[in-house]
Design an enzyme around this catalytic site. Structure first.
Site, PDB file in Angstrom:
ATOM      1  N   ASP A  27     -24.978  46.078 -15.414  1.00  0.00           N
ATOM      2  CA  ASP A  27     -24.060  45.034 -14.923  1.00  0.00           C
ATOM      3  C   ASP A  27     -24.727  43.744 -14.438  1.00  0.00           C
ATOM      4  O   ASP A  27     -24.290  43.153 -13.428  1.00  0.00           O
ATOM      5  CB  ASP A  27     -23.184  45.598 -13.785  1.00  0.00           C
ATOM      6  CG  ASP A  27     -22.334  46.779 -14.238  1.00  0.00           C
ATOM      7  OD1 ASP A  27     -22.403  47.166 -15.403  1.00  0.00           O
ATOM      8  OD2 ASP A  27     -21.602  47.325 -13.398  1.00  0.00           O
ATOM      9  N   LYS A 134     -17.673  49.104 -19.583  1.00  0.00           N
ATOM     10  CA  LYS A 134     -17.128  50.202 -18.767  1.00  0.00           C
ATOM     11  C   LYS A 134     -16.077  49.673 -17.803  1.00  0.00           C
ATOM     12  O   LYS A 134     -16.259  48.596 -17.221  1.00  0.00           O
ATOM     13  CB  LYS A 134     -18.259  50.897 -18.005  1.00  0.00           C
ATOM     14  CG  LYS A 134     -19.001  49.998 -17.029  1.00  0.00           C
ATOM     15  CD  LYS A 134     -20.245  50.708 -16.486  1.00  0.00           C
ATOM     16  CE  LYS A 134     -21.027  49.861 -15.522  1.00  0.00           C
ATOM     17  NZ  LYS A 134     -20.402  49.636 -14.227  1.00  0.00           N
ATOM     18  N   CYS A 167     -22.745  50.428  -8.597  1.00  0.00           N
ATOM     19  CA  CYS A 167     -22.797  50.868 -10.001  1.00  0.00           C
ATOM     20  C   CYS A 167     -24.100  51.564 -10.375  1.00  0.00           C
ATOM     21  O   CYS A 167     -24.101  52.473 -11.207  1.00  0.00           O
ATOM     22  CB  CYS A 167     -22.482  49.694 -10.919  1.00  0.00           C
ATOM     23  SG  CYS A 167     -20.758  49.185 -10.746  1.00  0.00           S
TER      24      CYS A 167
HETATM   25  N1  TIU Z   1     -21.552  46.610 -10.755  1.00  0.00           N
HETATM   26  C1  TIU Z   1     -21.165  46.874  -9.508  1.00  0.00           C
HETATM   27  O1  TIU Z   1     -21.959  47.290  -8.675  1.00  0.00           O
HETATM   28  N2  TIU Z   1     -19.840  46.599  -9.185  1.00  0.00           N
HETATM   29  C2  TIU Z   1     -19.413  46.196  -7.945  1.00  0.00           C
HETATM   30  O2  TIU Z   1     -18.246  45.950  -7.735  1.00  0.00           O
HETATM   31  N3  TIU Z   1     -20.386  46.067  -6.980  1.00  0.00           N
HETATM   32  C3  TIU Z   1     -20.219  45.534  -5.726  1.00  0.00           C
HETATM   33  O3  TIU Z   1     -21.173  45.637  -4.943  1.00  0.00           O
HETATM   34  N4  TIU Z   1     -19.097  44.939  -5.396  1.00  0.00           N
END
Ligand code: TIU
Length: 229
Positions: A27, A134, A167
């Site tokens: 991500d 995802k 994530c």
């Molecule tokens: N990719 C991921 O970690 N999604 C989130 O929403 N992370 C946050 O820390 N908000």
């Protein structure tokens, strides 16, 4: 001939077969790293995630040179939001309710195909590298990731990305339960919260590496480079 290297890690050094090892970059999207995206809309200082970019570039460069499998993930939703469950959108009573899908400076927040949803240019996937879209936090949930890893006979994952406690953590937990050996590269991960980053790494490697072993980009790169010399 197998290409095996020993990597310095915590709780202990261990050998990895790099032909059965994949690098997974979680991500590293504009929505989390750049102003105007999902991360900033939640009230976070997105500059805190920048520190992971350069270490990820270094690991990517070595992994690509050795021909290792590199996989990228992106969190986000279909344009009609049919894969967005109501709790993720609404979070009852939260001031952050209803953000996903709204228009922002980088397009609709966390929606596939929008500028903000894509991976930052510094870490952009090369042709042929799988990109897993995802809808959730974990990279295995509702995706073909496990299928790809099994098809390529992968047993070990070098995990990088953001955010450490959300994530990255979810993905490592899913992978651990599926029998993959997870190595979290600490400085290739980042969080909006320093204490969450630190504690997540600590938690993963505690109890003899109950969820993952933890290392850093220098240790990984030094070990991998010993193969190319
Ligand atoms: N990719 C991921 O970690 N999604 C989130 O929403 N992370 C946050 O820390 N908000």
């Amino acid at each position: 001939m197998t290409r095996t290297v020993t990597v310095q890690m915590e709780p202990q050094a261990a050998p990895i077969d790099i032909d059965r090892t994949a690098v997974i970059i979680i991500d590293m999207q504009r929505d989390f790293l750049q102003p105007g995206g999902f991360g900033e809309s939640l009230g976070n200082d997105v500059s805190k995630l920048q520190r992971a970019v350069e270490p990820c570039q270094k690991v990517l460069a070595v992994a690509r040179e050795l021909g290792m499998l590199v996989i990228h993930t992106r969190e986000g939703h279909l344009p009609d939001l049919t894969d967005l469950h109501p709790f993720k959108l609404q979070r009852p009573g939260s001031s952050h309710a209803g953000l996903i899908g709204t228009e922002g400076p980088m397009g609709r927040i966390m929606v596939r195909g929008e500028v903000g949803h894509d991976i930052v240019p510094e870490l952009y996937p090369k042709p042929g590298e799988p990109v897993i879209d995802k809808p959730g936090k974990g990279s295995f949930s509702s995706t073909a990731l496990e299928c790809i890893l099994r098809a390529k006979d992968i047993s070990t994952l070098l995990v990088c990305g953001v955010t450490t406690e959300i994530c990255v953590n979810s993905t490592i937990r899913e992978a651990n339960d599926r029998g993959f050996f997870c190595i979290c590269i600490g400085d290739c991960c980042a969080s909006y919260f320093d204490e969450f980053h630190e504690m997540t790494l600590k938690m993963m490697k505690a109890q003899g590496g109950i969820l993952a072993y933890v290392t850093d980009s220098k240790s990984i790169c030094d070990s991998l480079k010993s193969l190319s010399s």
